[in-house]
Enzyme design. Structure first.
Site, PDB file in Angstrom:
ATOM      1  CG  ASP A  30      48.532  54.287  30.621  1.00 15.55           C
ATOM      2  OD1 ASP A  30      46.999  54.106  30.738  1.00 15.55           O
ATOM      3  OD2 ASP A  30      47.776  53.916  29.286  1.00 15.55           O
TER       4      ASP A  30
ATOM      5  CE1 TYR B 259      50.972  47.591  24.831  1.00 13.86           C
ATOM      6  CE2 TYR B 259      53.244  46.372  25.306  1.00 13.86           C
ATOM      7  CZ  TYR B 259      52.373  47.172  24.570  1.00 13.86           C
ATOM      8  OH  TYR B 259      52.299  45.952  23.503  1.00 13.86           O
TER       9      TYR B 259
ATOM     10  CG  HIS C 171      46.318  46.773  23.719  1.00 18.29           C
ATOM     11  ND1 HIS C 171      46.353  47.592  22.481  1.00 18.29           N
ATOM     12  CD2 HIS C 171      48.040  47.615  23.822  1.00 18.29           C
ATOM     13  CE1 HIS C 171      47.073  49.019  21.988  1.00 18.29           C
ATOM     14  NE2 HIS C 171      47.698  48.232  23.299  1.00 18.29           N
TER      15      HIS C 171
ATOM     16  NE  ARG D 128      58.369  42.636  20.453  1.00 24.36           N
ATOM     17  CZ  ARG D 128      57.898  44.137  21.403  1.00 24.36           C
ATOM     18  NH1 ARG D 128      57.341  45.270  20.709  1.00 24.36           N
ATOM     19  NH2 ARG D 128      56.739  43.790  21.798  1.00 24.36           N
TER      20      ARG D 128
ATOM     21  CD  GLU E 294      46.650  52.937  23.798  1.00 23.02           C
ATOM     22  OE1 GLU E 294      46.772  52.549  24.648  1.00 23.02           O
ATOM     23  OE2 GLU E 294      47.838  52.030  22.978  1.00 23.02           O
TER      24      GLU E 294
ATOM     25  CD  GLU F 219      45.011  52.490  28.368  1.00 27.69           C
ATOM     26  OE1 GLU F 219      44.579  52.694  30.210  1.00 27.69           O
ATOM     27  OE2 GLU F 219      45.542  53.076  28.189  1.00 27.69           O
TER      28      GLU F 219
ATOM     29  CG  ASP G  50      47.380  56.161  26.952  1.00 26.69           C
ATOM     30  OD1 ASP G  50      47.230  57.725  27.080  1.00 26.69           O
ATOM     31  OD2 ASP G  50      47.977  55.650  26.444  1.00 26.69           O
TER      32      ASP G  50
ATOM     33  NE  ARG H 204      47.890  53.780  18.841  1.00 24.44           N
ATOM     34  CZ  ARG H 204      47.710  53.383  19.552  1.00 24.44           C
ATOM     35  NH1 ARG H 204      49.330  53.174  20.896  1.00 24.44           N
ATOM     36  NH2 ARG H 204      47.050  52.653  20.427  1.00 24.44           N
TER      37      ARG H 204
ATOM     38  CD  GLN I 227      53.217  54.525  21.000  1.00 21.85           C
ATOM     39  OE1 GLN I 227      52.398  55.025  21.352  1.00 21.85           O
ATOM     40  NE2 GLN I 227      53.759  53.628  22.197  1.00 21.85           N
TER      41      GLN I 227
ATOM     42  CE1 TYR J 244      59.411  50.901  21.614  1.00 25.71           C
ATOM     43  CE2 TYR J 244      59.740  51.949  18.663  1.00 25.71           C
ATOM     44  CZ  TYR J 244      59.469  50.381  19.747  1.00 25.71           C
ATOM     45  OH  TYR J 244      60.057  49.471  19.313  1.00 25.71           O
TER      46      TYR J 244
ATOM     47  CE  LYS K 146      50.608  55.507  24.219  1.00 27.07           C
ATOM     48  NZ  LYS K 146      49.640  54.259  24.011  1.00 27.07           N
TER      49      LYS K 146
ATOM     50  CB  THR L 257      44.547  61.166  29.999  1.00 26.47           C
ATOM     51  OG1 THR L 257      45.874  60.965  29.485  1.00 26.47           O
ATOM     52  CG2 THR L 257      44.018  59.689  29.722  1.00 26.47           C
TER      53      THR L 257
ATOM     54  CB  THR M 105      44.920  49.517  24.605  1.00 25.28           C
ATOM     55  OG1 THR M 105      45.210  50.501  25.269  1.00 25.28           O
ATOM     56  CG2 THR M 105      43.864  49.130  23.510  1.00 25.28           C
TER      57      THR M 105
ATOM     58  CD  GLU N 199      44.347  46.304  20.045  1.00 23.69           C
ATOM     59  OE1 GLU N 199      44.813  45.287  20.399  1.00 23.69           O
ATOM     60  OE2 GLU N 199      44.825  47.032  20.807  1.00 23.69           O
TER      61      GLU N 199
END
Length: 411
Positions: free
Chosen positions: A123, A125, A130, A139, A196, A198, A228, A232, A235, A239, A248, A252, A344, A358
């Protein structure tokens, strides 16, 4: 290209997503017969196993398998041959339709199964909007994209064993959580379970070393819609330093119909303008994205199905061919029926976002539904459905639905 007319009348109906131009491949069963390969036309499914057994087509018995893997492994010439034969048998001018009519089932009488036995699953990104949204949340806008993001497709190796077909219920996962509500990690059901939106590319030809972007494009057999599912909160704690893992691994989901690259050919479009020139092994050589309109819907236990967002596959920053070329650049082999998740897909507007993370901006801006309901993330009993189609001048190419209902975590 114009609509190709069929003697299957529902295939010619306005806005029908399964005209003769499409002919997607799936695996279905009925009350009388077990899983077998079939092709969708209008609201009907043509049984290819019986079609071959009765001598209408000859592909060496590959349709004895309840997966498309054996056929896909035959290669591009056979892919083209089958498509041409199917168009011939289902065309409005075909003279012996009574023989084929006996091999057709109503889609409403069928149960759908995974169309392929997934070899491996990766998968990516690769959705710019996204990645920008998620990075901004965690961040700030000035550091939203990692330094490498605009130079290469970022991905992770997922679990082929957790890929399920649309309609499969999804159990809310447990996981190790750590957040503002408690100082030490706890093992609890996920509180921030998400989807997600996709697309998934299905690899049709294997490789034993690096391939070019053009070679990678030739390797793709077709596409499915992909969800997916993502925890969260799991994760967020796990992560660092190696990225997504258990967050994850729950499931799926993919749509049951593989839309072939041939059917999508009229809808090719280009990737967006680049901020930085890509290295030669990743450079675009022709349009390798597709104009596929995508929508997300939610149905709660208190409401009917409601639309959450709309977007388009053309929003991707990297194409599936670029993802595969990058994946193989280290010498990593590709297998027939590897599944490649796009990442995504989100547009620039709030109404075009492809995840609850989001849409609710990390839970800070709850989504308003009907009956005074709101959502920040998915709740037990919610049914989340993804849909997609290409729209031509007088016909559409559809993928069917990619749907799953959230079940409570096991006690």
């Amino acid at each position: 290209m114009s609509l190709i007319l069929s003697w299957v009348e529902t295939a010619n109906a306005p806005n029908n997503p399964f005209p003769l131009n499409n002919l997607p491949y799936g695996v279905f069963s009925t009350k009388k017969d077990g899983p077998r390969c079939g092709v969708r036309v209008g609201d009907m499914i043509l049984d290819l196993k019986t079609m071959e057994n009765e001598g209408h087509i000859n592909f060496g018995g590959v349709f004895e398998s309840p997966y498309w893997n054996d056929f896909i492994a035959l290669g591009e010439e056979k892919w083209t041959e089958l498509r041409q034969r199917l168009i011939e048998y289902l065309h409005k001018d075909f003279s012996n339709k009574e023989e084929i009519l006996k091999l057709i089932h109503k889609e409403s009488d069928a149960t759908m199964h995974l169309p392929i036995k997934v070899a491996e699953y990766t998968d990516f990104y690769s959705g710019r909007n996204h990645a920008q949204n998620v990075g901004t949340m965690f961040r700030g806008p000035e550091n939203a994209l990692p330094p490498n993001w605009l130079h290469m497709p970022i991905g992770y190796n997922g679990r082929a064993s957790s890929v399920v077909v649309s309609g499969t219920d999804i159990r809310r996962p447990h996981g190790q959580l750590k957040g503002p509500d408690f100082d030490i990690p706890k093992f609890l059901p996920s509180r921030r379970f998400d989807f997600e939106l996709e697309m998934g590319a299905i690899v049709g030809k294997g490789s034993n070393g690096p391939v070019s972007v053009d070679q990678a494009d030739d390797m793709i057999f077709g596409y499915v819609i992909l969800n997916d599912w993502s925890a969260r909160d799991i994760q967020a704690w796990e992560y660092v330093p190696l990225g997504p893992f258990q967050a994850k691994a729950t499931a799926t989901s993919i749509s049951p119909w593989i839309v072939t690259k041939d059917a999508l050919e009229p809808f090719r479009c280009s990737t967006p303008k680049r901020e930085y020139e890509l290295l030669p092994y990743l450079k675009d050589t022709k349009p390798m994205l597709y104009d596929i309109e995508l929508s997300t819907y939610i149905q709660t236990q208190k409401s009917h199905e409601l639309i959450l967002s709309t977007t388009n596959f053309s929003e991707m920053y990297y194409s599936s061919a670029q993802q595969i070329a990058h994946h193989t650049s280290s010498g990593c082999p590709m297998n027939v029926c590897d599944l490649i998740g796009s990442g995504t897909i989100s547009g620039e507007e709030k109404s075009q976002r492809g995840s609850m993370l989001e849409l609710s901006w990390g839970g800070k801006d709850p989504i308003k539904l009907e009956n005074n309901e709101t959502r920040t993330f998915l709740e037990d009993g919610d049914i989340l459905t993804l849909r997609g189609q290409c729209n031509g001048s007088n016909y559409s190419i559809g993928f069917g639905t990619c749907s799953g209902r959230i079940l409570p975590a096991e006690k």
